[in-house]
Write an enzyme that holds these catalytic residues in place. Sequence first.
Site, mmCIF file in Angstrom:
data_model
loop_
_atom_site.group_PDB
_atom_site.id
_atom_site.type_symbol
_atom_site.label_atom_id
_atom_site.label_comp_id
_atom_site.label_asym_id
_atom_site.label_seq_id
_atom_site.Cartn_x
_atom_site.Cartn_y
_atom_site.Cartn_z
ATOM 1 N N LYS A 231 0.848 -1.209 0.000
ATOM 2 C CA LYS A 231 0.000 0.000 0.000
ATOM 3 C C LYS A 231 0.872 1.243 0.000
ATOM 4 C CE LYS A 231 0.896 1.326 4.464
ATOM 5 N NZ LYS A 231 1.685 2.495 4.843
ATOM 6 N N ALA B 137 10.809 -2.547 5.424
ATOM 7 C CA ALA B 137 10.888 -1.384 6.338
ATOM 8 C C ALA B 137 10.843 -0.098 5.528
ATOM 9 C CB ALA B 137 12.150 -1.460 7.201
ATOM 10 N N ALA B 138 9.811 0.014 4.741
ATOM 11 C CA ALA B 138 9.750 1.049 3.718
ATOM 12 C C ALA B 138 8.539 1.961 3.817
ATOM 13 C CB ALA B 138 9.747 0.385 2.344
ATOM 14 N N GLY B 139 7.562 1.603 4.665
ATOM 15 C CA GLY B 139 6.325 2.375 4.727
ATOM 16 C C GLY B 139 5.284 1.880 3.745
ATOM 17 N N ASP C 234 -1.747 -2.365 10.674
ATOM 18 C CA ASP C 234 -2.111 -2.275 9.254
ATOM 19 C C ASP C 234 -2.689 -3.574 8.690
ATOM 20 O OD1 ASP C 234 -1.312 0.337 9.056
ATOM 21 O OD2 ASP C 234 0.645 -0.116 8.172
ATOM 22 N N ALA D 54 3.800 -1.324 4.229
ATOM 23 C CA ALA D 54 3.068 -2.384 4.931
ATOM 24 C C ALA D 54 3.418 -3.790 4.446
ATOM 25 C CB ALA D 54 1.553 -2.156 4.844
ATOM 26 N N GLY D 55 4.664 -3.977 4.057
ATOM 27 C CA GLY D 55 5.101 -5.276 3.525
ATOM 28 C C GLY D 55 4.831 -6.442 4.466
ATOM 29 N N GLY D 56 5.226 -6.302 5.704
ATOM 30 C CA GLY D 56 5.034 -7.380 6.666
ATOM 31 C C GLY D 56 3.553 -7.616 6.951
ATOM 32 N N SER D 57 2.800 -6.530 7.062
ATOM 33 C CA SER D 57 1.369 -6.636 7.372
ATOM 34 C C SER D 57 0.610 -7.316 6.244
ATOM 35 C CB SER D 57 0.760 -5.239 7.585
ATOM 36 O OG SER D 57 1.445 -4.563 8.598
ATOM 37 N N PRO E 254 9.573 -3.545 -1.008
ATOM 38 C CA PRO E 254 10.685 -3.052 -0.196
ATOM 39 C C PRO E 254 10.408 -3.230 1.300
ATOM 40 C CG PRO E 254 10.146 -1.476 -1.930
ATOM 41 C CD PRO E 254 9.087 -2.538 -1.964
HETATM 42 P P1 ATP Z 1 4.492 -0.165 7.653
HETATM 43 O O1 ATP Z 1 4.148 0.491 6.361
HETATM 44 O O2 ATP Z 1 3.354 -0.988 8.230
HETATM 45 O O3 ATP Z 1 5.151 0.731 8.618
HETATM 46 P P2 ATP Z 1 6.986 -1.147 6.775
HETATM 47 O O4 ATP Z 1 6.941 -1.235 5.284
HETATM 48 O O5 ATP Z 1 7.586 0.079 7.350
HETATM 49 O O6 ATP Z 1 5.533 -1.327 7.325
HETATM 50 P P3 ATP Z 1 7.804 -3.875 6.982
HETATM 51 O O7 ATP Z 1 8.392 -4.085 5.632
HETATM 52 O O8 ATP Z 1 6.468 -4.429 7.253
HETATM 53 O O9 ATP Z 1 7.792 -2.327 7.371
HETATM 54 O O10 ATP Z 1 8.876 -4.467 8.000
HETATM 55 C C1 ATP Z 1 9.022 -4.059 9.318
HETATM 56 C C2 ATP Z 1 9.892 -5.086 10.047
HETATM 57 O O11 ATP Z 1 9.134 -6.269 10.246
HETATM 58 C C3 ATP Z 1 11.136 -5.494 9.260
HETATM 59 O O12 ATP Z 1 12.268 -4.875 9.813
HETATM 60 C C4 ATP Z 1 11.199 -7.020 9.364
HETATM 61 O O13 ATP Z 1 12.363 -7.474 10.011
HETATM 62 C C5 ATP Z 1 9.969 -7.446 10.138
HETATM 63 N N1 ATP Z 1 9.230 -8.505 9.399
HETATM 64 C C6 ATP Z 1 8.793 -9.658 9.867
HETATM 65 N N2 ATP Z 1 8.173 -10.388 8.933
HETATM 66 C C7 ATP Z 1 8.185 -9.672 7.804
HETATM 67 C C8 ATP Z 1 7.709 -9.894 6.490
HETATM 68 N N3 ATP Z 1 7.064 -11.004 6.145
HETATM 69 N N4 ATP Z 1 7.919 -8.916 5.585
HETATM 70 C C9 ATP Z 1 8.547 -7.763 5.943
HETATM 71 N N5 ATP Z 1 9.028 -7.518 7.161
HETATM 72 C C10 ATP Z 1 8.862 -8.457 8.100
#
Ligand code: ATP
Length: 284
Positions: free
Chosen positions: A10, A95-97, A135, A99-102, A93
Amino acid sequence: MEYQIKAYAKINLGLDVIGKLPDGYHEVKTVMQTVGIYDELTLEKAESGITVTTDSDKLPAGEDNLVYKAAKLMKEKYHIQEGVKIHLKKNIPIAAGMAGGSTDAAAAMKGMSRLFGREADLQEFMKMGVTIGADVPYCIIGGTALAEGIGEKLTPLELAPECYVLVAKPDISVSTKYVYEHLDAVGVKVHPDIDGMVEAINAGSLQGILDRMGNVLEAVTIPKYPVIDDIKRRMRELGAVNSLMSGSGPTVFGIFLDEDHAQAAMGRLREEGLAKQLFVTTFC
Ligand code: ATP
């Protein structure tokens, strides 16, 4: 039998922080939009346990992966005795903003329900998902939505108008926790007009959306990582009708009216070394 499912990323078209809750969480008001960048999960039944593997060397495999947490939650809640093997092909990407993990967690929940034939209504999934991350409920429904509370109070909106989106992730990692912690010191001086953006979306007005794009978290990340502002500016010089940081950053997106300009801008950003992870995509 294998089951494959895509997990979409997202962006935040607008992000405001309107207060702090008693538990220390920040209260947000944000417009979320799914884009066509996705991870791929492959789920397969196994005799017992949960095994999570990934092609990314930057992510934890096993218990710390959000996919593992989602699978465990599903197994417990729906009394699934059999095991599961899940492979995660990572494109979003990290930890990018975005919501990859979510989104991976949301996809794992849906995949588990399909693979093991456990029907559940979306409301139930969303309640379970929020225990993994704020998220996750949004990622379960996807599309265009207003998110409030800590991000879990959702109002689906009309699909945002058609356009091209250039996504650029500079080679830095920003933790969401760091950004929210430091927001209190910086404060929120100008609130983006999220209500106006919601009206613009429901009226199908791209211009109305563009006029209201804003993200209060930029006040924390841009002074620390000026490259975010450099990318935003460069995207506009290269034809973006507007550009913004997504979520807690550092990913920047630019909105383009035609694909050729978006592709050309992607080439220039790559040449100039401003970002390595670059995508031209659309809302979806
Ligand atoms: P948001 O937009 O919700 O802030 P984000 O894009 O900043 O999310 P993510 O990519 O979701 O951050 O990753 C945050 C942390 O979650 C990472 O540092 C990672 O180590 C951990 N993590 C655990 N499982 C996953 C996964 N399947 N994908 C991505 N990160 C994961």
